[in-house]
Design a protein around this motif. Sequence first.
Motif, mmCIF file in Angstrom:
data_model
loop_
_atom_site.group_PDB
_atom_site.id
_atom_site.type_symbol
_atom_site.label_atom_id
_atom_site.label_comp_id
_atom_site.label_asym_id
_atom_site.label_seq_id
_atom_site.Cartn_x
_atom_site.Cartn_y
_atom_site.Cartn_z
ATOM 1 N N ASN A 294 39.395 34.195 39.277
ATOM 2 C CA ASN A 294 37.886 34.668 39.575
ATOM 3 C C ASN A 294 36.835 33.468 39.806
ATOM 4 N N ARG B 118 32.636 39.711 47.070
ATOM 5 C CA ARG B 118 33.617 39.417 46.753
ATOM 6 C C ARG B 118 34.253 40.980 46.958
ATOM 7 N N ARG C 84 38.115 30.199 44.202
ATOM 8 C CA ARG C 84 37.638 31.266 45.628
ATOM 9 C C ARG C 84 37.283 29.290 46.747
ATOM 10 N N LEU C 85 37.214 28.367 46.056
ATOM 11 C CA LEU C 85 37.453 26.903 46.703
ATOM 12 C C LEU C 85 38.592 27.358 47.625
ATOM 13 N N TRP D 87 40.355 28.753 48.573
ATOM 14 C CA TRP D 87 40.767 30.419 49.047
ATOM 15 C C TRP D 87 40.229 30.058 50.163
ATOM 16 N N ILE D 88 38.877 29.716 50.309
ATOM 17 C CA ILE D 88 37.520 29.694 51.048
ATOM 18 C C ILE D 88 38.529 28.815 52.137
ATOM 19 N N LEU D 89 38.804 27.721 52.177
ATOM 20 C CA LEU D 89 39.285 26.665 52.834
ATOM 21 C C LEU D 89 41.000 27.155 53.196
ATOM 22 N N LEU D 90 41.407 27.528 52.892
ATOM 23 C CA LEU D 90 42.640 28.079 53.333
ATOM 24 C C LEU D 90 42.115 29.354 54.501
ATOM 25 N N VAL D 91 40.750 30.065 54.454
ATOM 26 C CA VAL D 91 40.503 31.237 55.465
ATOM 27 C C VAL D 91 39.957 30.261 56.393
ATOM 28 N N ALA E 78 42.872 36.517 58.174
ATOM 29 C CA ALA E 78 43.230 34.789 59.180
ATOM 30 C C ALA E 78 43.720 34.256 58.670
ATOM 31 N N VAL E 79 44.681 34.729 57.411
ATOM 32 C CA VAL E 79 45.616 33.623 56.768
ATOM 33 C C VAL E 79 47.058 34.093 57.181
ATOM 34 N N ASP F 253 35.462 29.553 40.295
ATOM 35 C CA ASP F 253 35.341 28.576 41.278
ATOM 36 C C ASP F 253 36.655 27.772 42.290
ATOM 37 N N GLY G 73 39.397 38.012 55.297
ATOM 38 C CA GLY G 73 40.105 36.146 55.295
ATOM 39 C C GLY G 73 41.533 36.518 55.239
ATOM 40 N N THR H 159 31.736 27.654 47.922
ATOM 41 C CA THR H 159 32.498 28.710 47.504
ATOM 42 C C THR H 159 31.639 30.156 47.359
#
Lengths: 202, 47
Positions: free
Chosen positions: B13, A199, B18-19, B21-25, A35-36, B15, A32, A25
Amino acid sequence: MILLLAIVVSIILAVMRGGTFIALTRVPVRWGVLAVAAFATQAVFIYQQPTQRAAGTWGWQEMVFLASHLLLLAVVWANRRLAGMPLIGLGLLLNLLVMTANGGWMPITPEAVMQVGHTGLVPSLETGTRVYSSKTIILPAEQTRLRFLSDIFVLARPFPIPTVFSVGDVILSIGVLILIQNAMLGRLATPVGKASETRRET
Amino acid sequence: MKKWYSALYKIVNSDTMRLVWILLVITALVLGSGAPEAFGGGSGAGP
């Protein structure tokens, strides 16, 4: 599926090495949303019903497809400092090169489609037929430009997920392995004080 | 209304989000950059 497998294996390996999801995280990924959006655009074409296309011709679909790849290149460039990202970029470039040389789609031989038993994904094995749920188009080997960069690696049964992939896909998988390993082991994390600043950028 | 916004802000906001979102990206980047035959696997039936 083979690329999703690469992601899953990377995550499992990272966990075995003591990596955590919380570290993931804190990775400062930029742009990002692009990319999506780029992949969502590709998905519209990937999951269309297979049609016959005159090999090498460029329509508006191929142009939009190309634009989505260029968008991904921009995302890779914006994140080039993250470990593994240069390899992801190289894999993308190699795939883009061979697709551009062959009318916007990744060429695959009819023999390869038969070898992995995916004839159910195409209405026929004629030249120019798109393969459902992929970026590939059927092209005989002798008509394929930059053949060594096309989908030439065949993983047939008894491999549980039969598929065909390219040199670019291999390099991409190595890049994502490095990215996820470093991310989950906390080597790419933004310092805590800079988290909100990062962020805002994404 | 303020409570609702505050709760939504906390969720977005968090975690967990956020996780996700990161995995999706990362997934979008990898799947978008790759070109394997059949993203979703396939069946053996056909011509």
